[in-house]
Scaffold this motif. Structure first.
Motif, PDB file in Angstrom:
ATOM      1  N   MET A 115       0.836  -1.179   0.000  1.00 20.84           N
ATOM      2  CA  MET A 115       0.000   0.000   0.000  1.00 20.84           C
ATOM      3  C   MET A 115       0.881   1.241   0.000  1.00 20.84           C
ATOM      4  O   MET A 115       1.933   1.265   0.635  1.00 20.84           O
ATOM      5  CB  MET A 115      -0.901  -0.001   1.237  1.00 20.84           C
ATOM      6  CG  MET A 115      -1.772   1.220   1.312  1.00 20.84           C
ATOM      7  SD  MET A 115      -2.774   1.289   2.802  1.00 20.84           S
ATOM      8  CE  MET A 115      -3.605  -0.272   2.721  1.00 20.84           C
ATOM      9  N   ILE A 134       3.825  -0.509   4.536  1.00 19.83           N
ATOM     10  CA  ILE A 134       3.178   0.608   3.850  1.00 19.83           C
ATOM     11  C   ILE A 134       4.225   1.652   3.494  1.00 19.83           C
ATOM     12  O   ILE A 134       5.054   2.015   4.322  1.00 19.83           O
ATOM     13  CB  ILE A 134       2.089   1.240   4.742  1.00 19.83           C
ATOM     14  CG1 ILE A 134       0.987   0.219   5.039  1.00 19.83           C
ATOM     15  CG2 ILE A 134       1.492   2.476   4.075  1.00 19.83           C
ATOM     16  CD1 ILE A 134      -0.128   0.732   5.915  1.00 19.83           C
ATOM     17  N   ASP A 171      -1.961   4.789  -3.779  1.00 14.59           N
ATOM     18  CA  ASP A 171      -3.263   4.184  -3.480  1.00 14.59           C
ATOM     19  C   ASP A 171      -4.241   5.190  -2.887  1.00 14.59           C
ATOM     20  O   ASP A 171      -5.448   5.025  -3.005  1.00 14.59           O
ATOM     21  CB  ASP A 171      -3.086   3.011  -2.507  1.00 14.59           C
ATOM     22  CG  ASP A 171      -2.257   1.892  -3.124  1.00 14.59           C
ATOM     23  OD1 ASP A 171      -2.537   1.521  -4.278  1.00 14.59           O
ATOM     24  OD2 ASP A 171      -1.332   1.403  -2.456  1.00 14.59           O
ATOM     25  N   ILE A 226      -9.450   3.385   1.713  1.00 12.97           N
ATOM     26  CA  ILE A 226      -9.001   2.398   0.729  1.00 12.97           C
ATOM     27  C   ILE A 226      -9.825   1.123   0.813  1.00 12.97           C
ATOM     28  O   ILE A 226     -10.094   0.485  -0.192  1.00 12.97           O
ATOM     29  CB  ILE A 226      -7.490   2.090   0.917  1.00 12.97           C
ATOM     30  CG1 ILE A 226      -6.671   3.332   0.604  1.00 12.97           C
ATOM     31  CG2 ILE A 226      -7.064   0.947   0.010  1.00 12.97           C
ATOM     32  CD1 ILE A 226      -5.206   3.180   0.959  1.00 12.97           C
TER      33      ILE A 226
END
Length: 99
Positions: free
Chosen positions: A1, A31, A49, A98
């Motif tokens: 991500m 992340i 994202d 998300i």
């Protein structure tokens, strides 16, 4: 991500980036988080994202949403969470958007 934070100069969010990364590490999440100034964000936002704007650039929300062309969610970081540099809550907000 991948989470992109946007502010005026890319500096005021650097502390928030490190706190979000620490929160992600504590959760065992991998992340990538980066902070950039608004002018850089418009050219790279589709590579991320989610794009999260610092409260000081919230007036640019519509502009960046148009640049994202619906391909990437663009939202504003909650002012209280930003002011307190609450990496956990900002990370939670990103994850919620998300899905």
């Amino acid at each position: 991500m991948r989470i992109l934070l946007v502010c005026n100069a890319g500096m005021s969010t650097s502390m928030l980036v490190s706190r979000m990364q620490k929160a992600a590490e504590q959760r065992g999440m991998n992340i990538e988080i980066m902070a950039v100034p608004i002018m850089q964000a418009e050219t790279i936002l589709k590579e991320w994202d989610i794009v999260m704007l610092g409260p000081q650039v919230r007036h640019q929300l519509q502009y960046l949403q148009n640049k994202a062309e619906g391909q990437v969610p663009v939202c504003i970081i909650e002012m209280r969470d930003y002011g307190m540099m609450n990496g956990d809550k900002v990370l939670d907000a990103a994850l919620k958007v998300i899905g």
